[in-house]
Design a protein around this motif. Structure first.
Motif, PDB file in Angstrom:
ATOM      1  N   ILE A  68       0.855  -1.181   0.000  1.00  0.00           N
ATOM      2  CA  ILE A  68       0.000   0.000   0.000  1.00  0.00           C
ATOM      3  C   ILE A  68       0.889   1.227   0.000  1.00  0.00           C
ATOM      4  O   ILE A  68       1.730   1.387   0.891  1.00  0.00           O
ATOM      5  CB  ILE A  68      -0.945   0.019   1.218  1.00  0.00           C
ATOM      6  CG1 ILE A  68      -1.862  -1.222   1.199  1.00  0.00           C
ATOM      7  CG2 ILE A  68      -1.778   1.294   1.239  1.00  0.00           C
ATOM      8  CD1 ILE A  68      -2.824  -1.294   2.373  1.00  0.00           C
ATOM      9  N   ILE A  69       0.707   2.082  -0.987  1.00  0.00           N
ATOM     10  CA  ILE A  69       1.495   3.300  -1.100  1.00  0.00           C
ATOM     11  C   ILE A  69       0.685   4.431  -0.468  1.00  0.00           C
ATOM     12  O   ILE A  69      -0.321   4.875  -1.002  1.00  0.00           O
ATOM     13  CB  ILE A  69       1.811   3.644  -2.569  1.00  0.00           C
ATOM     14  CG1 ILE A  69       2.283   2.398  -3.333  1.00  0.00           C
ATOM     15  CG2 ILE A  69       2.850   4.757  -2.631  1.00  0.00           C
ATOM     16  CD1 ILE A  69       3.487   1.723  -2.750  1.00  0.00           C
ATOM     17  N   GLY A  70       1.132   4.881   0.702  1.00  0.00           N
ATOM     18  CA  GLY A  70       0.428   5.921   1.433  1.00  0.00           C
ATOM     19  C   GLY A  70      -0.151   5.384   2.734  1.00  0.00           C
ATOM     20  O   GLY A  70      -0.930   4.427   2.716  1.00  0.00           O
ATOM     21  N   ALA A  71       0.250   5.979   3.855  1.00  0.00           N
ATOM     22  CA  ALA A  71      -0.211   5.521   5.166  1.00  0.00           C
ATOM     23  C   ALA A  71      -0.982   6.621   5.887  1.00  0.00           C
ATOM     24  O   ALA A  71      -0.769   6.876   7.068  1.00  0.00           O
ATOM     25  CB  ALA A  71       0.964   5.041   6.014  1.00  0.00           C
ATOM     26  N   GLY A  72      -1.877   7.285   5.141  1.00  0.00           N
ATOM     27  CA  GLY A  72      -2.842   8.178   5.760  1.00  0.00           C
ATOM     28  C   GLY A  72      -4.055   7.380   6.196  1.00  0.00           C
ATOM     29  O   GLY A  72      -4.011   6.150   6.289  1.00  0.00           O
ATOM     30  N   MET A  73      -5.158   8.061   6.433  1.00  0.00           N
ATOM     31  CA  MET A  73      -6.344   7.377   6.925  1.00  0.00           C
ATOM     32  C   MET A  73      -6.830   6.301   5.960  1.00  0.00           C
ATOM     33  O   MET A  73      -7.180   5.185   6.374  1.00  0.00           O
ATOM     34  CB  MET A  73      -7.459   8.393   7.193  1.00  0.00           C
ATOM     35  CG  MET A  73      -8.776   7.764   7.659  1.00  0.00           C
ATOM     36  SD  MET A  73      -8.620   6.780   9.174  1.00  0.00           S
ATOM     37  CE  MET A  73      -8.646   8.071  10.427  1.00  0.00           C
ATOM     38  N   ALA A  74      -6.850   6.572   4.657  1.00  0.00           N
ATOM     39  CA  ALA A  74      -7.337   5.591   3.695  1.00  0.00           C
ATOM     40  C   ALA A  74      -6.439   4.360   3.658  1.00  0.00           C
ATOM     41  O   ALA A  74      -6.912   3.216   3.702  1.00  0.00           O
ATOM     42  CB  ALA A  74      -7.445   6.216   2.309  1.00  0.00           C
ATOM     43  N   GLY A  75      -5.120   4.572   3.550  1.00  0.00           N
ATOM     44  CA  GLY A  75      -4.198   3.448   3.487  1.00  0.00           C
ATOM     45  C   GLY A  75      -4.210   2.619   4.748  1.00  0.00           C
ATOM     46  O   GLY A  75      -4.193   1.381   4.697  1.00  0.00           O
ATOM     47  N   LEU A  76      -4.257   3.268   5.910  1.00  0.00           N
ATOM     48  CA  LEU A  76      -4.278   2.538   7.176  1.00  0.00           C
ATOM     49  C   LEU A  76      -5.590   1.788   7.366  1.00  0.00           C
ATOM     50  O   LEU A  76      -5.603   0.668   7.893  1.00  0.00           O
ATOM     51  CB  LEU A  76      -4.047   3.503   8.335  1.00  0.00           C
ATOM     52  CG  LEU A  76      -2.641   4.107   8.425  1.00  0.00           C
ATOM     53  CD1 LEU A  76      -2.597   5.204   9.481  1.00  0.00           C
ATOM     54  CD2 LEU A  76      -1.600   3.031   8.733  1.00  0.00           C
ATOM     55  N   SER A  77      -6.694   2.381   6.934  1.00  0.00           N
ATOM     56  CA  SER A  77      -7.984   1.695   7.018  1.00  0.00           C
ATOM     57  C   SER A  77      -7.976   0.439   6.167  1.00  0.00           C
ATOM     58  O   SER A  77      -8.410  -0.638   6.606  1.00  0.00           O
ATOM     59  CB  SER A  77      -9.097   2.644   6.561  1.00  0.00           C
ATOM     60  OG  SER A  77     -10.333   1.971   6.442  1.00  0.00           O
ATOM     61  N   CYS A  78      -7.474   0.566   4.944  1.00  0.00           N
ATOM     62  CA  CYS A  78      -7.387  -0.592   4.049  1.00  0.00           C
ATOM     63  C   CYS A  78      -6.487  -1.668   4.647  1.00  0.00           C
ATOM     64  O   CYS A  78      -6.841  -2.852   4.670  1.00  0.00           O
ATOM     65  CB  CYS A  78      -6.867  -0.131   2.692  1.00  0.00           C
ATOM     66  SG  CYS A  78      -6.808  -1.419   1.429  1.00  0.00           S
ATOM     67  N   ALA A  79      -5.326  -1.260   5.147  1.00  0.00           N
ATOM     68  CA  ALA A  79      -4.381  -2.222   5.716  1.00  0.00           C
ATOM     69  C   ALA A  79      -4.943  -2.920   6.941  1.00  0.00           C
ATOM     70  O   ALA A  79      -4.738  -4.129   7.135  1.00  0.00           O
ATOM     71  CB  ALA A  79      -3.083  -1.509   6.079  1.00  0.00           C
TER      72      ALA A  79
END
Length: 312
Positions: free
Chosen positions: A7-18
């Motif tokens: 996952i490229i990007g660890a903002g809210m969207a990336g962290l939610s997905c992860a």
């Protein structure tokens, strides 16, 4: 790690997905150029002349309307990292002690490579590869791009031109932000919204779980920010301070700083997330739904659901 997901990007969207993918038993690695969890929920502590201020200089609060997001927020509340802020509305919540607290909690159990600037991605016969400052990782079975729309296009151009075009058509508006710290309380309501060139002005000390320093964050409107995008920081500070001073006489600030968000308020595409199953390529972010923290979380969940549905 041939069955892993990058996952490229660890903002809210990336962290939610992860978080969703990890709960389903998938191996996930996130990459983010930031030094720590923050993104557009950033907080900044400042100490000057014996005063301590904490500024939420990104999102001032998050609205909670979706039942799934409400469940996540309630779990954060039980952990003491969010609290309601009635001054912003009955459905408004803030992170405690800063807006970035939920992001830090989400990132803690995950494999996140901070201070890692991704330079490119490519897909070979064995899977996806991620090129960054320190080298290259892979292969990964899946890749998720969880970045602002402006950063998506250059990364996927030539790989998925449909996604690149979608991102290019939904670029974010900029936002100038000014942080002012005072040595005494101001005779103002804790939250001012849509007043002239001020999109919002918030007293961080009025939020639950904050330090008492009189820290004010002023966001300019998207139109004003675009018109003054290349202005000098001192000029921006003066103009936004003067705009707030139209409400009340201001003492000289103990601290004054400005931050330019080039990618602030997204222009939504109106879909939950994007996925191209043939390439095992997905994208998530608030720009795909609406410019809210809740939308970023929902988009990450939507992307994870699509990935899990395709892979069984």
């Amino acid at each position: 790690m041939t069955q892993g997901i990058a996952i490229i990007g660890a903002g809210m969207a990336g962290l939610s997905c992860a978080t969703r993918l990890t709960a389903a038993g998938r191996d996930v690695r996130l990459y983010d150029k930031g030094r720590r969890p923050s993104g557009r929920m950033a907080s900044r502590p400042v100490e000057v002349d014996g005063y301590r201020f904490v500024f939420d200089y990104g999102a001032q609060y998050m609205t909670v309307r979706d039942p799934g997001f409400a469940d996540a927020v309630q779990a954060w509340a039980r952990g003491g990292i969010v609290a309601p802020w009635p001054a912003a509305g009955d459905d408004a919540w803030v992170g405690t002690p800063g807006m970035d607290a939920p992001l830090a909690a989400m990132a803690a159990p995950l494999d996140v490579r901070w201070s890692c600037h991704v330079r490119g991605i490519r897909r070979d016969t064995d899977g996806w590869h991620v090129a960054h400052d320190a080298g290259e990782d892979g292969p990964f079975a899946e890749i998720v791009v969880a970045l602002p729309a402006e950063q998506v296009g250059p990364l996927v151009a030539g790989i998925d031109d449909t996604l690149a075009a979608l991102a290019d058509a939904h670029r974010s508006a900029p936002c100038w932000t000014v942080m002012l710290g005072f040595d005494r309380p101001l005779a103002l309501p804790p939250l001012i919204e849509r007043d002239g060139i001020i999109d919002s002005a918030a007293c961080n000390a009025a939020k639950p779980g904050r330090s008492p320093g009189e820290a004010w964050t002023i966001h300019a409107t998207p139109e004003w920010s675009a018109a003054h995008l290349e202005a000098e920081r001192d000029t921006v500070i003066d103009l936004l301070r003067d705009a707030l001073a139209q409400r009340v006489a201001l003492p000289r600030p103990v601290h004054a700083a400005a931050h330019r968000w080039r990618y602030a308020r997204s222009v939504p595409a109106g879909i939950g997330s994007y996925r191209l199953p043939a390439l095992a390529l997905s994208a998530c972010g608030d720009w795909l739904i609406a410019p809210r923290v809740e939308s970023a979380w929902l988009s990450g969940q939507h992307a994870a659901t699509a990935i899990l549905g395709d892979s069984g």
